[in-house]
Design a protein around this motif. Structure first.
Motif, PDB file in Angstrom:
ATOM      1  N   VAL A  21       0.828  -1.211   0.000  1.00 14.51           N
ATOM      2  CA  VAL A  21       0.000   0.000   0.000  1.00 14.51           C
ATOM      3  C   VAL A  21       0.863   1.262   0.000  1.00 14.51           C
ATOM      4  CG1 VAL A  21      -1.625   1.359   1.393  1.00 14.51           C
ATOM      5  CG2 VAL A  21      -2.041  -1.063   1.010  1.00 14.51           C
ATOM      6  N   ILE A  22       1.920   1.299   0.836  1.00 16.39           N
ATOM      7  CA  ILE A  22       2.758   2.504   0.837  1.00 16.39           C
ATOM      8  C   ILE A  22       3.583   2.596  -0.436  1.00 16.39           C
ATOM      9  CG2 ILE A  22       2.777   2.740   3.352  1.00 16.39           C
ATOM     10  CD1 ILE A  22       5.670   1.677   3.314  1.00 16.39           C
ATOM     11  N   GLY A  23       3.817   1.465  -1.080  1.00 13.71           N
ATOM     12  CA  GLY A  23       4.460   1.476  -2.394  1.00 13.71           C
ATOM     13  C   GLY A  23       3.533   2.067  -3.442  1.00 13.71           C
ATOM     14  N   GLU A  24       2.269   1.660  -3.407  1.00 12.90           N
ATOM     15  CA  GLU A  24       1.276   2.190  -4.349  1.00 12.90           C
ATOM     16  C   GLU A  24       1.051   3.683  -4.117  1.00 12.90           C
ATOM     17  OE1 GLU A  24      -2.125  -0.308  -3.727  1.00 12.90           O
ATOM     18  OE2 GLU A  24      -1.108  -2.060  -4.582  1.00 12.90           O
ATOM     19  N   ALA A  25       1.197   4.123  -2.854  1.00 10.41           N
ATOM     20  CA  ALA A  25       1.027   5.546  -2.538  1.00 10.41           C
ATOM     21  C   ALA A  25       2.260   6.356  -2.934  1.00 10.41           C
ATOM     22  CB  ALA A  25       0.737   5.720  -1.045  1.00 10.41           C
ATOM     23  N   GLY A  26       3.335   5.674  -3.330  1.00  6.35           N
ATOM     24  CA  GLY A  26       4.532   6.367  -3.805  1.00  6.35           C
ATOM     25  C   GLY A  26       5.541   6.727  -2.731  1.00  6.35           C
ATOM     26  N   LEU A  27       5.346   6.239  -1.503  1.00  7.38           N
ATOM     27  CA  LEU A  27       6.301   6.562  -0.450  1.00  7.38           C
ATOM     28  C   LEU A  27       7.622   5.843  -0.664  1.00  7.38           C
ATOM     29  CD1 LEU A  27       6.952   8.019   2.181  1.00  7.38           C
ATOM     30  CD2 LEU A  27       6.054   6.026   3.407  1.00  7.38           C
ATOM     31  N   VAL A  28       7.559   4.582  -1.022  1.00  3.43           N
ATOM     32  CA  VAL A  28       8.761   3.806  -1.305  1.00  3.43           C
ATOM     33  C   VAL A  28       8.574   3.092  -2.634  1.00  3.43           C
ATOM     34  CG1 VAL A  28       9.397   3.441   1.111  1.00  3.43           C
ATOM     35  CG2 VAL A  28       7.951   1.776  -0.015  1.00  3.43           C
ATOM     36  N   THR A  29       9.674   2.923  -3.339  1.00  7.69           N
ATOM     37  CA  THR A  29       9.662   2.157  -4.576  1.00  7.69           C
ATOM     38  C   THR A  29      10.730   1.086  -4.442  1.00  7.69           C
ATOM     39  OG1 THR A  29       9.020   4.126  -5.811  1.00  7.69           O
ATOM     40  CG2 THR A  29       9.857   2.266  -7.093  1.00  7.69           C
ATOM     41  N   PRO A  30      10.331  -0.096  -4.006  1.00  8.24           N
ATOM     42  CA  PRO A  30      11.329  -1.140  -3.802  1.00  8.24           C
ATOM     43  C   PRO A  30      11.945  -1.594  -5.123  1.00  8.24           C
ATOM     44  CG  PRO A  30       9.126  -2.033  -3.523  1.00  8.24           C
ATOM     45  CD  PRO A  30       8.976  -0.560  -3.710  1.00  8.24           C
ATOM     46  N   LEU A  31      13.198  -1.986  -5.030  1.00 11.13           N
ATOM     47  CA  LEU A  31      13.862  -2.564  -6.194  1.00 11.13           C
ATOM     48  C   LEU A  31      13.277  -3.950  -6.405  1.00 11.13           C
ATOM     49  CD1 LEU A  31      16.299  -1.916  -8.115  1.00 11.13           C
ATOM     50  CD2 LEU A  31      17.615  -3.433  -6.650  1.00 11.13           C
ATOM     51  N   ARG A  32      13.278  -4.413  -7.613  1.00 12.34           N
ATOM     52  CA  ARG A  32      12.788  -5.767  -7.901  1.00 12.34           C
ATOM     53  C   ARG A  32      13.976  -6.678  -8.192  1.00 12.34           C
ATOM     54  NH1 ARG A  32       7.120  -6.977  -7.835  1.00 12.34           N
ATOM     55  NH2 ARG A  32       6.080  -4.967  -7.732  1.00 12.34           N
ATOM     56  N   SER A  33      13.962  -7.864  -7.604  1.00  9.71           N
ATOM     57  CA  SER A  33      14.996  -8.855  -7.885  1.00  9.71           C
ATOM     58  C   SER A  33      14.774  -9.405  -9.294  1.00  9.71           C
ATOM     59  CB  SER A  33      14.926  -9.987  -6.855  1.00  9.71           C
ATOM     60  OG  SER A  33      13.735 -10.744  -7.043  1.00  9.71           O
ATOM     61  N   GLU A  34      15.696 -10.214  -9.752  1.00  8.78           N
ATOM     62  CA  GLU A  34      15.537 -10.809 -11.083  1.00  8.78           C
ATOM     63  C   GLU A  34      14.261 -11.627 -11.167  1.00  8.78           C
ATOM     64  OE1 GLU A  34      19.005 -12.911 -12.383  1.00  8.78           O
ATOM     65  OE2 GLU A  34      20.321 -11.224 -11.922  1.00  8.78           O
ATOM     66  N   GLY A  35      13.840 -12.204 -10.045  1.00 12.87           N
ATOM     67  CA  GLY A  35      12.614 -12.989 -10.016  1.00 12.87           C
ATOM     68  C   GLY A  35      11.363 -12.153  -9.813  1.00 12.87           C
TER      69      GLY A  35
END
Length: 112
Positions: free
Chosen positions: A38-52
């Motif tokens: 939810v906080i990612g969707e709100a733009g607070l954090v943008t986690p990096l994505r692993s290769e998977g």
């Protein structure tokens, strides 16, 4: 002669290195993975994505998420909490920039 630090050791000292999986990040925060989404969707954090395609979080992002959790636990809506934290971050950066400008301005300022 001290041993040289490996690049991996350097990345572990980096607050922006995405070292934590979503599950571990949620566990550290005492939150659910859904809260992190939810906080990612709100733009607070943008986690990096692993290769998977799995989300990976940095310590800096966990600090932001912890602050969001505090605000939400106190009754603030998630979107409002994320906006408050973004504004706090902008203010902190502006104060740091102002302090740097004052320091550089006063270093060359010769007062008689």
């Amino acid at each position: 002669m001290p041993p040289e630090k490996s690049p991996l050791a350097d990345s572990l000292d980096d607050d922006y290195y995405p070292a934590y999986t979503m599950g571990r990040a949620a566990e550290i925060l005492g939150a659910t993975p859904a809260f992190l989404r939810v906080i990612g969707e709100a733009g607070l954090v943008t986690p990096l994505r692993s290769e998977g395609g799995h989300r990976r979080y940095s310590r800096h992002q966990l600090h932001l998420a912890a602050r969001a959790r505090e605000l939400v636990d106190a009754g603030t809506a998630v979107d409002a909490a994320c906006r408050i934290i973004a504004l706090e971050d902008q203010l902190e950066e502006a104060l740091r920039a102002n302090a740097r400008m004052c320091e550089s301005g006063s270093a060359g300022d010769e007062t008689p």
